[in-house]
Structure formats: structure tokens, C-alpha cells
Design an enzyme around this catalytic site. Structure first.
Site, PDB file in Angstrom:
ATOM      1  N   ASP A  39       3.067  -9.904   8.006  1.00 49.06           N
ATOM      2  CA  ASP A  39       3.089 -10.165   9.458  1.00 49.06           C
ATOM      3  C   ASP A  39       2.761 -11.644   9.679  1.00 49.06           C
ATOM      4  OD1 ASP A  39       3.156  -7.235  10.612  1.00 49.06           O
ATOM      5  OD2 ASP A  39       1.639  -7.231   9.031  1.00 49.06           O
TER       6      ASP A  39
ATOM      7  N   GLU B 299      -3.308  -0.390  -0.043  1.00 47.50           N
ATOM      8  CA  GLU B 299      -3.742  -1.613   0.660  1.00 47.50           C
ATOM      9  C   GLU B 299      -5.240  -1.444   0.944  1.00 47.50           C
ATOM     10  OE1 GLU B 299      -1.993  -2.148   4.569  1.00 47.50           O
ATOM     11  OE2 GLU B 299      -2.514  -4.285   4.632  1.00 47.50           O
TER      12      GLU B 299
HETATM   13  N1  HPA Z   1      -0.270  -2.467   6.812  1.00 46.34           N
HETATM   14  C1  HPA Z   1      -0.041  -1.325   7.464  1.00 46.34           C
HETATM   15  N2  HPA Z   1       0.681  -1.273   8.564  1.00 46.34           N
HETATM   16  C2  HPA Z   1       1.218  -2.395   9.045  1.00 46.34           C
HETATM   17  C3  HPA Z   1       1.014  -3.597   8.417  1.00 46.34           C
HETATM   18  C4  HPA Z   1       0.235  -3.630   7.230  1.00 46.34           C
HETATM   19  O1  HPA Z   1       0.002  -4.675   6.583  1.00 46.34           O
HETATM   20  N3  HPA Z   1       1.686  -4.528   9.160  1.00 46.34           N
HETATM   21  C5  HPA Z   1       2.282  -3.884  10.170  1.00 46.34           C
HETATM   22  N4  HPA Z   1       1.990  -2.577  10.110  1.00 46.34           N
HETATM   23 ZN    ZN Z   2       3.043  -4.303   5.690  1.00 43.92          ZN
END
Ligand code: HPA
Ligand code: ZN
Length: 341
Positions: free
Chosen positions: A284, A205
Site C-alpha cells: 500500500d 503477516e
Molecule cells: N494486509 C492485509 N490486508 C490488507 C493489506 C495488508 O497488508 N493491505 C490492504 N489490505
Molecule cells: Zn497486502
């Protein structure tokens, strides 16, 4: 507009398409209205004095900006009923988006460290999932470890989960990625695998391609959450394609957390073109501006996705799920029936 008469037509097609959601943090579905209602019910003081003030605070320049607010928000969740209400509200939204199957993450450490009983967290979520199953939405539950905390804390959390493993299908890895590589959790994931749990991890990510390699080779993941930065490494892409692993991609999350500059530059089409089994998910939704259909529509409009690409994304969501082969086949047949109309 490829394959559709108008953007409205494409949105209607997306809305009607049966789909699974595979990347959803249940705490990230806490809408400001419910945050206020639960704060009142539980006598918790919030740092914001209105729903509008909460929404106005949702401007993030990276993952950590978001996580700081996300952990603050979940402080209103104290009782089993709170977790039930949160999960039931998400499931109602999912049903409205033609979601037929969900695989939900939860962050037990975000609650147990505040004194909430593990049993209340997993109990409330599972009770809502069981009620939704009676109305036709199936589910799996995935317990995430917070990667900014030591591996020993994840080990203790897995031990706490042992009496509840009949309710938990897999383990995942989330929270602050950079500086917390998958290999930090090699032992606890090996133990989880030994218990028969499915394995997923957020990787690529914000973290480099090496973290995705580690998710594959060290954690031995069954699925990769996000995976955007895998595209920087051709050998890695080839490996994920060869292994047939699914990526749970989250377009509006990527936009809000500045993983992409704009959705027109989102790598989703490149992922599909490379042969990667990408799916579309909301991550989220209360924080990033939309549930699963909103994610599909936003990215489809920005990339001018074709009808075939949209169908592939919906198919990938069932094929990449932890449902058994029979259930997957039933859902894929439902997609065929939907697109035949
Ligand atoms: N990335 C990492 N941790 C998280 C995320 C996310 O998108 N959403 C909730 N915890
Ligand atoms: Zn996530």
C-alpha cells in the site's frame, strides 16, 4: 557496500532493473493529494482538512490501525472514472520504477458495501490496465475477499464477479488476519479454483505459521502474500521450498505495521538463504512511504544486499508471476540484458 561503489550506485542499479510487482492493493496507492481531489470532485467530506493532516495520521502500530484508515480513505472512490484515475496514477509510478508487469489486488467489498457498482470498480481498473498495456506494461487482476467479513459475503462477491471473469485472473484474501484463518474461506476458494482462477492469500503477516499451512493445504494457493511468520516453522519452510511457491514480501509495509522492529531485522535475506522465492513489493505505497524501488532500496541498504541477491529478487518477480512461460522468459532475458551493461 557489497558489490557496489556506493549506495547511490546500488539505488541506480535497482532503479534500472526490469521488475514485476505482485503485491499491490490498488486502493492502497491512493495518495493524499488524489484523495483530496476526488473528495472535492465527488462532494465527499473527509475527516482531515489538509494533505499534511492525512499524512500525519499515517502512524500505525499494527495491521488493524492501518486498515481503519485505509477503509476510510477509499470512501472517496465512487465512479468508474475514479477507479480509472487511481489505477492510471499507480501505473505511471510503476513505469517510472522500471516495472514491466503488475498483478494488482482490489477489494470489491470495500466499495460495493458503500453502494458502488461492482461493474464500475472492475471497469475503471481494467480500462486503465488496458491503456497501460498499449504502453508496454502487462497486468493481471486479483480480486480479494475481506477476511473480517463472513464467507457468505465472499460467496456473494464471487457471484457478482461472474459476468466480469474475463477481466479477473485470480482471487486473494486480505484485511484483518488474526482471528480469520484461511479455513474460514475453504468453500469459496474451492469454487474460485473450479472457475479456473489463480489462488493467493495473505498469510503469516501477523497470523501464525498454521495460517500459512492452511493457505497451502486448504486454499491450495499458487502464491503466498507476505509469509514472514513461515520462518518460525522449519517444516513449513521446507514445504514452501519443495512446492516452489513464491512469497510476495513487502518491506516498508512490514516496517510501518510493526511486523519488524527495523529493516535491519527484516527476514528477506534469511528467506532467500532458505531457498524461498521471495519478491519485493510495495503493498500500500501511499500509506507505507514508498513504491517498489523505494522498497528495494530501503531493504537493500538495511541488509546490505548484494548485486546477486537484488538480481534474484527481480528474477523471482517474473518467475513468480502468472505470466505464461514465454513472457516470463522474455522478461528474464531483459534482466540479463540490463545487467550485462
Ligand atoms: N494486509 C492485509 N490486508 C490488507 C493489506 C495488508 O497488508 N493491505 C490492504 N489490505
Ligand atoms: Zn497486502
Amino acid at each position: 557496500m557489497t558489490g557496489f561503489a556506493s549506495a547511490a550506485d546500488r539505488a541506480a542499479f535497482i532503479a534500472s532493473l526490469p521488475k514485476a510487482e505482485l503485491h499491490l492493493h490498488i486502493e492502497g496507492s491512493l495518495e493524499p493529494e488524489m484523495m483530496f481531489a476526488l473528495a472535492k470532485r465527488n462532494g465527499v467530506t473527509l475527516a482531515f482538512d489538509s494533505v499534511e493532516a492525512i499524512r500525519a495520521a499515517y502512524e500505525f502500530s499494527n495491521l488493524q490501525d492501518f486498515l481503519d484508515i485505509y477503509y476510510q480513505g477509499m470512501a472517496v472512490l465512487l465512479k468508474e472514472q475514479d477507479f480509472y484515475d487511481l489505477t492510471a496514477a499507480y501505473l505511471a509510478r510503476a513505469a517510472a520504477d522500471s516495472v514491466r508487469h503488475v498483478e494488482i489486488f482490489f477489494d470489491p467489498q470495500g466499495h460495493t458495501e458503500r453502494g458502488v457498482a461492482f461493474a464500475d470498480v472492475v471497469g475503471g481498473i481494467s480500462r486503465a490496465l488496458a491503456d497501460a498495456e498499449k504502453r508496454g506494461i502487462t497486468s493481471r487482476l486479483i480480486m480479494c475477499f475481506l477476511r473480517h467479513l463472513p464467507e457468505a459475503d465472499a460467496e456473494a462477491t464471487l457471484t457478482q464477479a461472474l459476468p466480469h471473469l474475463h477481466l479477473i485472473d485470480g482471487v486473494g484474501l486480505d484485511s484483518s488476519e488474526v482471528g480469520h484463518p484461511p479455513e474460514k474461506f475453504a468453500r469459496v476458494f474451492a469454487r474460485a479454483r473450479g472457475l479456473g482462477l489463480k489462488i493467493v492469500a495473505h498469510a503469516g503477516e501477523e497470523g501464525p505459521p498454521d495460517y500459512v499451512w492452511q493457505a497451502l493445504d486448504v486454499l491450495k494457493v499458487d502464491r503466498i502474500d507476505h509469509g514472514n511468520r513461515a520462518l518460525e516453522d522449519a517444516a513449513l519452510v521446507q514445504r514452501i521450498v519443495t512446492d516452489g511457491l513464491t512469497l510476495t514480501v513487502c518491506p516498508l509495509s512490514n516496517l510501518k505495521l510493526c511486523v519488524v522492529k527495523d529493516l535491519a531485522g527484516h527476514p528477506l535475506r534469511r528467506m532467500l538463504a532458505a531457498g524461498l522465492k521471495a519478491t519485493v513489493n510495495s503493498d500500500d505505497p501511499a500509506y507505507f512511504g514508498g513504491y517498489v524501488n523505494a522498497n528495494f532500496i530501503a531493504v537493500a541498504n538495511a541488509l546490505d544486499l548484494t548485486r546477486e541477491e537484488i538480481i534474484t529478487l527481480a528474477r523471482n518477480s517474473f518467475a513468480g508471476s502468472f505470466l505464461d512461460a514465454d513472457a516470463q522468459a522474455r522478461h528474464l532475458a531483459a534482466i540479463d540484458a540490463c545487467i550485462a551493461n
